[in-house]
Design an enzyme around this catalytic site. Sequence first.
Site, mmCIF file in Angstrom:
data_model
loop_
_atom_site.group_PDB
_atom_site.id
_atom_site.type_symbol
_atom_site.label_atom_id
_atom_site.label_comp_id
_atom_site.label_asym_id
_atom_site.label_seq_id
_atom_site.Cartn_x
_atom_site.Cartn_y
_atom_site.Cartn_z
ATOM 1 N N ASP A 265 -10.789 3.031 4.871
ATOM 2 C CA ASP A 265 -11.126 1.602 4.830
ATOM 3 C C ASP A 265 -12.641 1.384 4.838
ATOM 4 O OD1 ASP A 265 -9.195 -0.409 4.621
ATOM 5 O OD2 ASP A 265 -8.508 -0.133 6.681
ATOM 6 N N LYS B 107 0.842 -1.207 0.000
ATOM 7 C CA LYS B 107 0.000 0.000 0.000
ATOM 8 C C LYS B 107 0.874 1.253 0.000
ATOM 9 C CE LYS B 107 -3.819 -2.346 2.356
ATOM 10 N NZ LYS B 107 -4.513 -2.657 3.618
ATOM 11 N N GLN C 49 -4.235 -1.482 10.033
ATOM 12 C CA GLN C 49 -4.234 -2.799 9.401
ATOM 13 C C GLN C 49 -4.757 -3.864 10.366
ATOM 14 O OE1 GLN C 49 -3.546 -3.320 6.171
ATOM 15 N NE2 GLN C 49 -3.819 -5.532 6.283
HETATM 16 N N1 GUN Z 1 -6.799 -6.779 6.665
HETATM 17 C C1 GUN Z 1 -7.241 -7.495 5.614
HETATM 18 N N2 GUN Z 1 -7.815 -6.688 4.701
HETATM 19 C C2 GUN Z 1 -7.738 -5.436 5.195
HETATM 20 C C3 GUN Z 1 -8.145 -4.160 4.708
HETATM 21 O O1 GUN Z 1 -8.733 -4.011 3.631
HETATM 22 N N3 GUN Z 1 -7.869 -3.100 5.505
HETATM 23 C C4 GUN Z 1 -7.250 -3.236 6.713
HETATM 24 N N4 GUN Z 1 -7.047 -2.130 7.433
HETATM 25 N N5 GUN Z 1 -6.862 -4.388 7.201
HETATM 26 C C5 GUN Z 1 -7.098 -5.486 6.433
#
Ligand code: GUN
Length: 294
Positions: free
Chosen positions: A119, A52, A96
């Site tokens: 998110d 990311k 995350q």
């Molecule tokens: N863990 C797995 N997928 C995601 C996501 O899309 N965002 C976040 N913050 N954590 C994750």
Amino acid sequence: MTLLDGKKVSNEIKDEITIEVANMKERGEKVPHLAAVLVGNDGASLTYVGSKVRSCKKIGFESTLIHLPSETTEEDLLAKVQELNADADIDGYIVQLPLPKHIDEEKVLMAVDPDKDVDGFHPANFGKMALDMETFISATPFGIMELLKRYKVDTQGKHAVVIGRSHIVGRPISILLSQKGEAANCTVTLAHSRTKDIKELTLQADIIVSALGVPHFLKEDMVKDGAVIIDVGITRVADDSKEKGYYITGDVDFEPVSKKASFITPVPGGVGPMTIAMLLKNTLLARERHRSVK
Ligand code: GUN
């Protein structure tokens, strides 16, 4: 069979965003700034967050990675969240998941400023999504919808079976597919671990979204001819013959299932790259919204 090439489409989306960011710079405007908070050293999370942050750099966003030790207390993480909420330079941020067991995930996600919640996990944003209101749609379901749109997959009136009821993927994608609009208007069945006969359902499905995390779960004999297959599973399977010691696979037994499918996403290279592209898209939206209120 058409491959739903998430890598290609995500690159197109990133190219579109890159042009917008270049235009912002030319106008002397601040560029979008995404922050990511990672607690601990989970291998998959490190990979995702790294990816990311790298994508941000590539397209001209500012990015900040906040890597906290696994012993971080809930109190300290909540303080970090408040700091990010107050930081006017940060347009959006993510925490995350999964978080270490001693931290209450719900409490942390509730503390994120909904206007910075790129998110789309905050109840205010999830609620708006469910009510068809403009909001941040979580990146994975948003990415699936975008992939269906860009490939002009006909979903109107079709029966979609979603496998998995997670708050991040299964639940939201079941809502989005049932809404009015392009790449939607489906009749949706949401299957999960307590569903009695999943095969009976999947055999009726025009579209299957599998978000289970069980390698090769969806077999050829569970799929009807011409079905659209969306594989959200990304599982690391230990394999000493690979350089990294593992390989990545999805929920779908790809080779045989792809022979019956009309459209199918590969793993890797399907939904995964779309998730990152849509997170970037949400961050761009966050910047545009902040600009319009300032
Ligand atoms: N863990 C797995 N997928 C995601 C996501 O899309 N965002 C976040 N913050 N954590 C994750």
